[in-house]
Scaffold this active site. Structure first.
Site, PDB file in Angstrom:
ATOM      1  CE  LYS B 221      10.563 -17.959 -56.457  1.00  0.00           C
ATOM      2  NZ  LYS B 221      10.132 -16.559 -56.329  1.00  0.00           N
ATOM      3  CB  ALA B 326       9.800 -21.327 -44.815  1.00  0.00           C
ATOM      4  CG  LEU B 328       3.453 -17.979 -46.058  1.00  0.00           C
ATOM      5  CD1 LEU B 328       2.679 -16.847 -46.728  1.00  0.00           C
ATOM      6  CD2 LEU B 328       3.915 -17.555 -44.664  1.00  0.00           C
ATOM      7  CG  ASP B 394       7.219  -8.562 -61.066  1.00  0.00           C
ATOM      8  OD1 ASP B 394       6.339  -8.090 -61.811  1.00  0.00           O
ATOM      9  OD2 ASP B 394       7.383  -9.775 -60.881  1.00  0.00           O
ATOM     10  CD  GLU B 399      -0.473 -14.009 -51.778  1.00  0.00           C
ATOM     11  OE1 GLU B 399      -0.722 -14.794 -50.830  1.00  0.00           O
ATOM     12  OE2 GLU B 399      -0.022 -14.389 -52.875  1.00  0.00           O
TER      13      GLU B 399
END
Lengths: 526, 526
Positions: B221, B326, B328, B394, B399
């Site tokens: 990013k 990293a 997943l 946000d 998850e």
């Protein structure tokens, strides 16, 4: 204990007095820009009471270039200079843009239509049992915008001593707004996103057309960028912000240069709720309004609905500063033609235009109509100088009034992309001057005048801009850049003269009179 | 003359020495965060040579919590504290996310496919007589990303003393990038503009998936905002920038809180030309690259082609800093489920969700599956505390790994919208805590520890972040905000305890041992 209190009181009073003396009074003086001690001084036309508001004083000043209210005003001194007092020949009725009767009929039709619609809205609201803001229009034959429109002639947008211009600036600052809408060019898009037309990115559709109580109309461009912020170095000119202060400063610069080809622009705080949201009849416009997390009223570009609220502009909580540019007469009564700038830029990431690669490009242009005769090319050079001073790279087209034909003056519209960077002079903007090596003598003489310390460009601009209600309009760094760029222009002309001789470079467009008020324009004049 | 020179030389040398002594050495010390004088000190496990690189030292430190290299390191002291040394029960093979053989087969298939494609590209390039960058992949069974993936278990993403995490951070900082592409979620859009899906505005599609030489993968990013800039007050949370430094800081904070639910993130300078443009095989990605007016390499969001180059990010001229997160394990071998946050916000300008209006909202949630049993709600509270500390509004979904079922830990992914404002604490983020009034005892104890001056949150965070190559990651104002927000959380818990009693608010999720290294997790533990 009492002694302590006395000490505290004395300290506080001392601080207060010091604050008033050193901070408040100097600030007030700067605001008023008027040496209060010399308020009673009188000029040739009589004396002025010190109670007259500043704007009015300046307005009255403009009516006579001989009046000297502000003894040490560089701007007044500049406007008194013979170069700024060359008279045009008497303008005949055919040389005016508009005929009086034609404009009055147009005006009456507009007002009648407005009154009819207003009645419809009021009846509809009454049927729904709601109240809507109702601002009756005034039909004023002396309205400043009418006088501005009636004054436009084949030589200039307005004359140097036209008092209606200052009245128009004042009206745009204060008159009641009776209606708000998108501008015509945005309506033409019919809400479609114009993302693939590079020239006019649609992400920036935040300008509004505001109608004033006397039926004058102004284009409002909201503040998008802080005055000290520079355009990021990676921005292309065609995606740069539009800056309200650049629009205001460009009007003042154009007048200081004595071009008078920019319609009057003034700063103003607009109440987004009361002066836009509540009075617009356009649902599309109403629908782009929202309240931000900080409880400010905001609106955003209609093309980018939902995702792009980061493009929004917001009031605090309702008030938003912006520029008000006077509208030119409608295209139906005063059509204009839009012509691509021969030195247009490639509106893409990689493209380059011929002028950027070919140093002999001007020789080609000089042979092409309409640049092969008359003063069109000299007018382009004037525009180039104006754009170089402001740093505006976005002059893709220019406009002229159809009525005045090929010899009409060039309108310097849309200047909001100037004044983006003060630390950089974009030399490529000067290409028409450096490649063609011609300049009007009148323009050159005025530029040389503005280089002299008695009339220094930055000083007269600072003074001129101080009259705007949103002052300061430009930071000191931008004002300094004006002086630096003026030097660049004069050096560029100097190099041309050295190469080709003055006779070929400096084109006489008027014969200077002995002392000021008369002149004999040759065919090269404007 | 010679004496003058001597004088000049002496002055210069004096200045140099003073500069080295007062400026350079203290700065180096701050960077290294290591008192060189005490480098030779030894802990229980032996002594360390002073020449060992800092990263390695820290890495080694992690392998034994008893070693004391940095006597005055608050971070080391924190990690030595008994609360940070509670052992999990031995993890059985079924409690691991991945089986060793399964992952190795997956890895081999990927490498084989890569080699086949690589051959095709090289042959195609040879036929066209062009050379393309060719980076052979290394098939490394000890690769840090493999060890990270193999270590994921039902309790945590990685264990406290897992040295592969520091190796992974180092690899993400230094390993050769062999391929660059859009991320899967962006590819799923198939280039379509997703402007009407409010949750994920598509204007920000600037993140990239980078493949490293050992086949590890990281999400890059890019930097979008200066570290000292605050999010404008009128921005909605869902249009806020994604901040690379927030992504980095969130990983460190998560580890400092001992949650370990954020995949490792490191800062890195990426060469946009060499490490993205020249090695990508995706034409769409190649086509959004351009060279800016300042001659920098830039790329922009593919949805907003042409008009929106003001949304671009640019290197200087090629180097661009960003975060490397990293990956997943792929969803095909380790599926995850994405669940809407019960305290989701209204992703619109005007909407309000039930939890914002109903103070008894938690009573309703507590009765609903899966929040009506187990520790799911306590996990939500942990996430709430994490998000409140970073200021991230946000968190619309969370998850969990499907394999671990309802008792799986919550992954704290996508933290780039944290750390937007240091001057404001968004209390609404704490709603789950203030409305439900429950918290894990282990979390509360760690928060109380981090409030104490010996372990102060801002100090341990400053120290932890100083190991990142892009240090400083957070400004002091953001670090101070962490302490302030920690106080807010503890006061909120205090109010709950006062109202309901400690027994109802503070839920025991482990039994603390006498001194440090053992514990007996109850069924409430994670």
């Amino acid at each position: 204990m009492r002694r302590d209190r006395l000490l505290v009181a004395v300290t506080l009073v001392t601080l207060l007095v010091a604050d008033i003396h050193f901070i408040l009074i100097p600030r007030l003086k700067t605001w008023y820009h008027l040496p209060r001690e010399s308020c009673m001084c009188s000029g040739a036309n009589g004396s002025w009471a010190s109670g007259v508001p500043v704007t009015d004083l300046w307005l009255l000043n403009q009516t006579s270039t001989l009046v000297s209210i502000e003894q040490d005003s560089k701007l007044e001194r500049l406007f008194r200079h013979p170069l700024y007092n060359i008279r045009l020949p008497k303008v005949g009725p055919d040389e005016l843009l508009l005929q009086h009767d034609e404009l009055m009929n147009y005006y009456k039709r507009k007002v009648t239509r407005w009154e009819r619609l207003r009645k419809v809205y009021i009846d509809a609201a009454a049927a729904l049992n709601i109240t809507i803001p109702d601002h009756p229009v005034t039909f004023d034959l002396e309205a400043s915008w009418l006088r501005f429109h009636l004054g436009i002639n084949r030589y200039e947008l307005y004359s140097r001593d036209d008092s209606s211009i200052d009245k128009l600036l004042l009206d745009m600052q204060t008159a009641t707004v009776i209606s708000a809408d998108y501008t015509q060019d945005e309506k033409a898009l019919k809400g479609a996103c114009d993302c693939f037309q590079v020239v006019k990115p649609s992400g920036l559709h935040l300008k509004l057309a505001l109608k004033l109580q006397d039926f004058g109309k102004a284009m409002f461009k909201p503040m998008r960028q802080e005055r000290h912020d520079e355009t990021p170095e990676n921005f292309f000119y065609f995606v740069d912000f539009q800056r309200h202060n650049a629009e205001i400063a460009a009007f003042h610069l154009d007048r200081v240069l004595d071009f008078r080809r920019v319609p009057p622009v003034s700063g103003r705080f607009i109440n987004l709720t009361g002066e836009v949201l509540h009075i617009t009849h356009n649902d599309d416009l109403r629908n782009v309004f929202f309240t931000s997390p900080a409880n400010n009223t905001c609106f955003f570009a209609k093309c980018l609905y939902i995702c792009k609220s980061e493009y929004a502009v917001c009031g605090h909580p309702d008030l938003l500063e912006g520029s008000m540019s006077a509208y030119l007469p409608g295209l139906s009564i005063a059509p204009r033609i839009s012509i691509p700038n021969p030195w247009i830029r490639a509106y893409s990431f990689t493209g380059r235009e011929e002028w950027e690669a070919n140093p002999l490009y001007c020789d080609k242009i000089k042979k092409l109509y309409p640049y092969n005769s008359g003063n069109r090319l000299l007018n382009i050079i004037d525009m180039t100088i104006f754009d170089f001073l402001t740093g505006n790279m976005d002059r893709h087209h220019y406009e002229i009034f159809t009525k005045f034909g090929d010899e009409g003056f060039l309108l310097h519209l849309d200047n909001a992309r100037g004044f983006g960077r003060y630390s950089h002079d974009e030399m490529s903007i000067l290409a028409p001057l450096t490649q063609c090596c011609v300049i009007k003598r009148s323009t050159l003489l005025r530029l040389k005048l503005l280089e002299r310390s008695e009339y220094r460009l930055s000083d007269v601009m600072r003074e001129s801009l101080s009259r705007d209600p949103l002052t300061p309009i430009l930071t000191e760094a931008h004002l300094e850049a004006l002086d630096r760029r003026l030097g660049q222009i004069l050096r560029a002309v100097g190099r041309c003269v050295k190469k080709l001789g003055e006779a070929q470079v400096v084109v006489t467009d008027f014969v200077e009179s002995q002392r000021g008020t008369t002149s004999h324009p040759t065919e090269n004049d404007r």
